[in-house]
Design a protein around this motif. Structure first.
Motif, PDB file in Angstrom:
ATOM      1  N   ARG A 181      29.656 -22.693  27.882  1.00 24.51           N
ATOM      2  CA  ARG A 181      28.928 -23.917  27.543  1.00 24.51           C
ATOM      3  C   ARG A 181      28.164 -23.775  26.235  1.00 24.51           C
ATOM      4  N   VAL A 182      27.915 -22.540  25.812  1.00 25.12           N
ATOM      5  CA  VAL A 182      27.207 -22.324  24.552  1.00 25.12           C
ATOM      6  C   VAL A 182      28.156 -22.576  23.378  1.00 25.12           C
ATOM      7  N   PRO A 183      27.619 -22.790  22.177  1.00 28.77           N
ATOM      8  CA  PRO A 183      28.480 -23.026  21.016  1.00 28.77           C
ATOM      9  C   PRO A 183      29.441 -21.869  20.743  1.00 28.77           C
ATOM     10  N   VAL A 184      30.636 -22.228  20.306  1.00 29.58           N
ATOM     11  CA  VAL A 184      31.657 -21.256  19.913  1.00 29.58           C
ATOM     12  C   VAL A 184      31.791 -21.320  18.398  1.00 29.58           C
ATOM     13  N   ILE A 185      31.507 -20.200  17.734  1.00 27.77           N
ATOM     14  CA  ILE A 185      31.534 -20.137  16.272  1.00 27.77           C
ATOM     15  C   ILE A 185      32.646 -19.170  15.856  1.00 27.77           C
ATOM     16  N   VAL A 186      33.704 -19.689  15.273  1.00 31.22           N
ATOM     17  CA  VAL A 186      34.809 -18.828  14.843  1.00 31.22           C
ATOM     18  C   VAL A 186      34.344 -17.968  13.677  1.00 31.22           C
ATOM     19  N   ASP A 187      34.569 -16.674  13.789  1.00 25.15           N
ATOM     20  CA  ASP A 187      34.016 -15.709  12.839  1.00 25.15           C
ATOM     21  C   ASP A 187      35.062 -14.649  12.514  1.00 25.15           C
ATOM     22  N   ALA A 188      35.208 -14.325  11.246  1.00 23.74           N
ATOM     23  CA  ALA A 188      36.044 -13.216  10.763  1.00 23.74           C
ATOM     24  C   ALA A 188      37.519 -13.581  10.678  1.00 23.74           C
ATOM     25  N   GLY A 189      38.113 -13.258   9.532  1.00 28.07           N
ATOM     26  CA  GLY A 189      39.555 -13.423   9.359  1.00 28.07           C
ATOM     27  C   GLY A 189      39.972 -14.678   8.633  1.00 28.07           C
ATOM     28  N   VAL A 190      39.045 -15.609   8.441  1.00 27.39           N
ATOM     29  CA  VAL A 190      39.380 -16.835   7.718  1.00 27.39           C
ATOM     30  C   VAL A 190      39.678 -16.488   6.256  1.00 27.39           C
TER      31      VAL A 190
END
Length: 260
Positions: A181-190
């Motif tokens: 339920r908490v925010p999902v922040i895509v991180d690393a690899g972009v």
């Protein structure tokens, strides 16, 4: 129309892009890119970028006239105790308790996180009043464990740190969104702006980008491109994608078509 705001812990943000401060040629370029990105948070690896020693060139000085907040991270820490100690020192030195927890298990090749140590540290730091944004692998089970441990947001990797490979498993991002339920922040690899748009179209709540901006030929231009990509990707997600079909479907109606 109500603003689409990002809520993490007790803080609210209008930008869904977070940028990193590593790998820039100097602090001035870091600031220029940050401003161009529209981001309201910038991560700082406390062990590598100075924000605590006033006697040396300090990144904090470059951002004093901005509203961009610092998000200290524990890059370089390899176990829970190191990270806990580091953040305790940071809070004492600069009064920041909004943090990115990053504990690396493989420091030589993949730079993959040690999720066991990350969960341990999250439990302690959350109880001590820190707002923990926890970097992890793209595993929905671990994401849920981090949420249960007190993480205010989970930050699954898209691909290995600094690789620029883009999102390697799109399904896992969707699985994680369903799991917590908490925010999902895509991180690393972009690696580029289109990767940011894809992350947001998958339903991510936010994106963190460092190397894709800092290592670009024109970091400031890439920062601005990433800003627009995140906005467009979020709008595309909210708008709702059309249904995929196996066959062609005419864009114009055929009923009532005049005969020639």
């Amino acid at each position: 129309m109500q603003k689409d705001l990002l809520q993490i812990g007790s803080k609210t943000f209008s930008s869904r892009l977070i940028i990193g401060s590593g790998k820039y040629k100097d602090f001035a370029t870091t600031k220029q890119a940050a401003l161009a990105s529209g981001a309201q948070m910038i991560t700082v690896a406390v062990r590598r970028v100075n924000i605590t020693n006033p006697n040396e060139e300090n990144l904090l000085d470059y951002f004093k006239d901005t509203s961009i907040e610092f998000l200290p991270n524990s890059a370089g820490c390899v176990n829970a105790q190191e990270a806990i100690t580091l953040f305790s020192l940071v809070r004492e030195a600069v009064g920041i308790d909004f943090i990115k927890l990053e504990i690396i298990g493989d420091t030589q090749k993949t730079l993959y996180p040690d999720v066991i140590e990350t969960i341990k540290a999250t439990e302690v730091l959350a109880k001590e009043g820190f707002c923990v944004l926890a970097y992890s692998n793209d595993d929905p089970i671990i994401a849920k464990r981090l949420e249960d441990a007190g993480a205010a947001a989970v930050m699954p990797l898209a691909a290995p740190i600094g690789s620029g490979l883009g999102i390697q498993n799109r399904y896992n991002i969707a699985f994680i969104k369903d799991a917590v339920r908490v925010p999902v922040i895509v991180d690393a690899g972009v690696g580029c702006a289109s990767d940011g748009a894809i992350a947001m179209e998958l339903g991510a709540d936010a994106l963190l980008s460092n190397t894709a901006i800092a290592a670009a030929k024109d970091p400031v231009m890439m920062a601005e491109a990433m800003k627009h990509a995140v906005i467009a990707g979020r709008q595309s997600f909210l708008a709702g994608r059309m249904e995929k079909k196996s066959f062609a479907s005419a864009s114009s109606p055929v009923f009532g078509m005049a005969k020639l």
